[in-house]
Write an enzyme that holds these catalytic residues in place. Structure first.
Site, PDB file in Angstrom:
ATOM      1  N   ALA B  11       0.840  -1.203   0.000  1.00 20.56           N
ATOM      2  CA  ALA B  11       0.000   0.000   0.000  1.00 20.56           C
ATOM      3  C   ALA B  11       0.872   1.249   0.000  1.00 20.56           C
ATOM      4  CB  ALA B  11      -0.955  -0.016   1.191  1.00 20.56           C
ATOM      5  N   GLY B  12       1.916   1.233  -0.829  1.00 22.67           N
ATOM      6  CA  GLY B  12       2.702   2.452  -1.060  1.00 22.67           C
ATOM      7  C   GLY B  12       1.996   3.309  -2.094  1.00 22.67           C
ATOM      8  N   GLU B 170      17.293  16.440   1.138  1.00 25.97           N
ATOM      9  CA  GLU B 170      16.110  16.853   1.906  1.00 25.97           C
ATOM     10  C   GLU B 170      16.290  16.535   3.384  1.00 25.97           C
ATOM     11  OE1 GLU B 170      12.789  15.051  -0.451  1.00 25.97           O
ATOM     12  OE2 GLU B 170      12.287  17.139  -0.849  1.00 25.97           O
ATOM     13  N   ASP B 297       8.188   1.286  -7.568  1.00 24.05           N
ATOM     14  CA  ASP B 297       9.612   0.973  -7.580  1.00 24.05           C
ATOM     15  C   ASP B 297       9.894  -0.492  -7.927  1.00 24.05           C
ATOM     16  OD1 ASP B 297       9.953   3.566  -6.839  1.00 24.05           O
ATOM     17  OD2 ASP B 297      10.996   3.147  -4.955  1.00 24.05           O
TER      18      ASP B 297
END
Lengths: 399, 399
Positions: B11-12, B170, B297
Site C-alpha cells: 500500500a505504497g 532533503e 519501484d
C-alpha cells in the site's frame, strides 16, 4: 592579613545552600567565597525521576547558578573536582588546576551503590544527574522506536526498575503515566509494555509507615506496575536482569535505584569515612580538621537514638545553612552552634497528582500529599532564590 | 462463474492508488479486490525525512488505510508478503497463510542499495519506513543525550549522511534546522555538532539542473552542513565511516540514502528482473504473465529515449492508476491503454520553507518552490481520499 578563602565543593542541595547563606550573611571583605561545580546549574535531585520518565521538562529541575548567586559575591568556577587535600588545603580540578583554600565545605553528594551486583554498573542506568536522566528518557524512547523495527520483541518495551525506595517508587509511578502515550506514539500494543519494579526487601518503601506503604502498593497495582518484593537482582546483562533463583526478565532498559554510597573523592581525601561518608562533629566538621565542613550526602550525622539520619535533601539543605553560619561564626570569633536537624516530614509522589507522606505526625494520601510536596518544593526554591526563582519555576510544578 | 480476485501487494504510492482506483472504478460483483500490506496505514515515503529529522510528526506522513479505503469494497489483510508465485497464482504471507489470486498487482517498493559497502547494512540507518525513521530520530536524540554523559565526545553529536540525492539533501537540510534546538536542549556546545553529507559523485543532486544544484549548494553551506563530493564511503563501522583514502569521520549516527534497488521478494518470484525491478510491457504487465501487473519501484519503465524513468512517487502513482484501469478493461473485455507517464516536474525541499524544483520548463527556488511542493503533496492527498483526508493533514503541511 589576606582575606580568608572559603571553597565550596559541589552545588547540590547542601553546597548551594551553603553558598547562598554565606553570600547573604558575610559582609564585604570577610571572606572570598568560591563555589566549584561540574555544571553551571544546580538540579533538584529529588525531582530527577520526572525528566527521567519524560513527564517534566529538564527546566523544571534545573536552576542556573546565575539565577540564585551574585557572581560578584560568590566566585563560581565550573570544573570537576579531581581530589582535595584537607591538610595541604588545596583542591585539584580535572585538567590540573589547583585551588588553595583556608576553609572548605565538602558537598560532593553520593554515588549509586551497586552492592557488587554483577553487570549493574555496565548495563543499568542510574537516576543521578540531569545528564544521566536525559539518557534514560531518550533510551526508553529509542527502545520503543525499535520495537517495530526489531521484530516486535517485547524486551524493547520492558523496563525493569531495581529498588523500591523513594526514588524507585517515584520513578515507576511517574513512568507508568507516560508509557501508554509512548506506546500509542510508536504503535506498540499495550500488552507488549511491561513495567517491573524489583526489590530485595519484603516490602516496597522499606522502613516507611505501613499504612502509607499499603496505599502506595494499591496505587502501583492500579497503574499496572508489576512489583516483585523479596526478589534480589543477581545480575544485570545487556538482555535484562537475572533474579535470585535464576529467573530472567528480558528488558532493554534497566534502571537501578537501589541505594547510594558516599563519594569516592571524599573517600580518597584522607578524611575518616564510614561507607564513603564522613561522620562529622556536632558542628559539621570532619574529625581532626577544624577548617573542613562536610554536608549533605557526603556527611553522616547520627541522631540521639544512635541511628544515622538518611541522606535526604531536607537534611542536606539544613546542613548547608548550618555549616555556612558556623563558618561565619569562626570568621567573627563568635560561638558555633551544634547542628540539630529539624525533620519536618517526608513526602513521596506517586505520579503527577498522587502522593503519600507524613508531615509532623499526620499521614497524607493522594492529591493532598501531592500538593503538600509541591508546597515544600516551592519553599525550597524560595529559600534558594526568593520570589524571582519561584516565579520562574512555578508553572512546571502546576502544569 | 466465480468473481475474479485481484490481489494488490503493498500500500505504497503505486499499490494504494491501484486500490482506490479499483474501488472507484469497479461495480459491485466485477471483482473481489484484496490489498495486503505490512501496516494498516500508508506512509508518504517522500516525506519520511521529516519525522527522521524530528521536524514533523509521524502523523504528517501516515495515512490510515481506513481513511481512504472502504473496507467493504476493498478487502484489507494486514500481513507481510513472504513470497508470491505468478504461475501458481498464490501469495504466501509470513506465518504461512496463502492467498490465491486471479490477477495480481505487485507494488512492493524498493530496498536500500548498499553497493556492497562494508558494514553499511549493519551500522547505518536507512530512511525507509515510518518505523525505521522513528528509530533515526530517537537515535539522534539519544546520542545527543549521551554527549555529556560520555565525556563530551563529539562523535555523539556528529551525523554523517551518505548520499546527496533527493532524500539525502532533503534530510540534511531538514536536520540542520533542528540540530541547534537539540544542542540547546542537551547542553551541547554548537561547535561540537557536525552534520556531514558525503557523496561519491562530483556534485550533489547528480543529474539535476546545474543552476538548481548551485542554489542548493549555497543553502547547504549557509546551514553549516559539511559537504564532501567525490568522496565514496569505503566502510561503515560502529565508530563512524571510513572514506576513500582511509580518512575517518567519527560519528555515532550514519544514515545511508545512497540509492535503492528492487525488492528481494520480486527477485525471488521468478519474474524477469533488471537489478530487482521488473521491466514491464506497455500495459504494466510482467513479461509472460498477462494477469500480473507491476507498478512503482518494483517496476521499471523505459522512456522513448531508451532510459528508464527514475523510481519516483509521481510515476508510481500514475502507474498504480493505469494498472487499475487496465485491470478494469480486462474484466470488461475493453481495450487496455499503454502507460504514458506525465512528468509534471520535480521539487525538492531544502528545509521547512526552502526548496528548489522544475515544473514544466520553469525553475523555482526558495519559498515558491517550497509552496509548490506543498501544493503537489495536497494534490496527492486529494487524489487518495478527497477533501476529508486533505482537511485531516493540511495543518501538518503549513504548521
Amino acid at each position: 592579613m589576606a582575606t580568608p578563602r572559603i571553597v565550596i565543593l559541589g552545588a547540590g542541595y547542601g553546597g548551594l545552600m551553603a553558598a547562598t547563606t554565606l553570600m547573604r550573611t558575610l559582609e564585604d571583605g570577610e571572606a572570598d567565597v568560591w563555589l566549584i561545580n561540574k555544571h553551571d546549574y544546580h538540579y533538584m535531585t529529588t525531582h530527577l525521576h520526572e525528566p527521567a520518565a519524560g513527564t517534566a521538562a529538564d527546566e523544571k529541575v534545573r536552576v542556573p547558578l546565575r539565577d540564585v548567586l551574585d557572581f560578584d559575591r560568590v566566585h563560581f568556577r565550573q570544573g570537576t573536582v579531581k581530589r582535595f587535600d584537607p591538610a595541604g588545603r588545596i583542591v585539584e580540578l580535572e585538567g590540573g588546576e589547583t585551588i588553595p583554600f583556608d576553609y572548605l565545605v565538602v558537598a560532593l553528594g553520593s554515588e549509586p551503590e551497586t552492592f557488587g551486583i554483577e553487570g549493574l554498573r555496565e548495563h543499568a542506568f542510574a537516576i543521578r544527574s540531569l545528564n544521566s536522566v536525559r539518557v534514560i528518557r531518550e533510551h526508553i524512547e529509542y527502545m520503543f522506536s525499535l520495537y517495530r523495527a526489531r521484530g516486535e520483541d517485547p524486551a524493547y518495551t520492558t523496563i525493569v526498575v531495581g529498588g523500591a525506595g523513594f526514588t524507585g517508587i517515584e520513578f515507576v509511578t511517574e513512568l507508568a503515566e507516560r508509557l501508554p502515550r509512548l506506546a500509542r506514539a510508536y504503535d506498540v500494543p499495550e500488552e507488549a509494555v511491561r513495567l517491573v519494579n524489583v526489590e530485595a526487601a519484603p516490602t516496597i518503601l522499606p522502613g516507611f509507615d505501613p499504612s502509607l506503604v499499603a496505599y502506595a502498593e494499591a496505587k502501583l497495582r492500579e497503574k499496572g506496575i508489576e512489583v516483585h518484593t523479596n526478589t534480589p537482582i543477581k545480575a544485570c546483562t545487556p538482555e535484562g536482569v537475572v533474579l535470585q533463583g535464576d529467573r530472567e526478565i528480558r528488558a532493554k532498559t534497566v534502571v537501578w535505584t537501589g541505594g547510594v554510597r558516599g563519594n569516592r573523592i571524599v573517600e580518597a581525601s584522607g578524611l575518616e569515612v564510614i561507607r564513603g561518608r564522613v561522620k562529622v562533629d556536632p558542628y559539621l566538621r570532619a574529625p581532626g580538621y577544624d577548617h573542613v565542613f562536610v554536608v549533605g550526602d557526603s556527611a553522616v550525622v547520627f541522631g540521639e537514638d544512635g541511628r544515622p539520619y538518611p541522606p535526604t535533601a531536607q537534611i542536606a539543605v539544613q546542613e548547608g545553612r548550618a555549616a555556612a553560619l558556623n563558618l561565619a561564626a569562626i570568621l567573627r570569633g563568635t560561638p558555633m552552634q551544634p547542628f540539630k536537624p529539624n525533620i519536618q516530614g517526608t513526602l513521596a509522589s506517586l505520579g503527577r497528582w498522587e502522593g503519600i507522606g507524613i508531615v509532623g505526625k499526620r499521614r497524607f494520601y493522594g492529591l493532598i500529599a501531592s500538593l503538600l510536596k509541591r508546597g515544600s518544593d516551592l519553599r525550597y526554591l524560595w529559600q534558594l532564590g526568593g520570589m524571582p526563582i519561584v516565579l520562574k519555576k512555578i508553572r512546571y510544578f502546576f502544569a
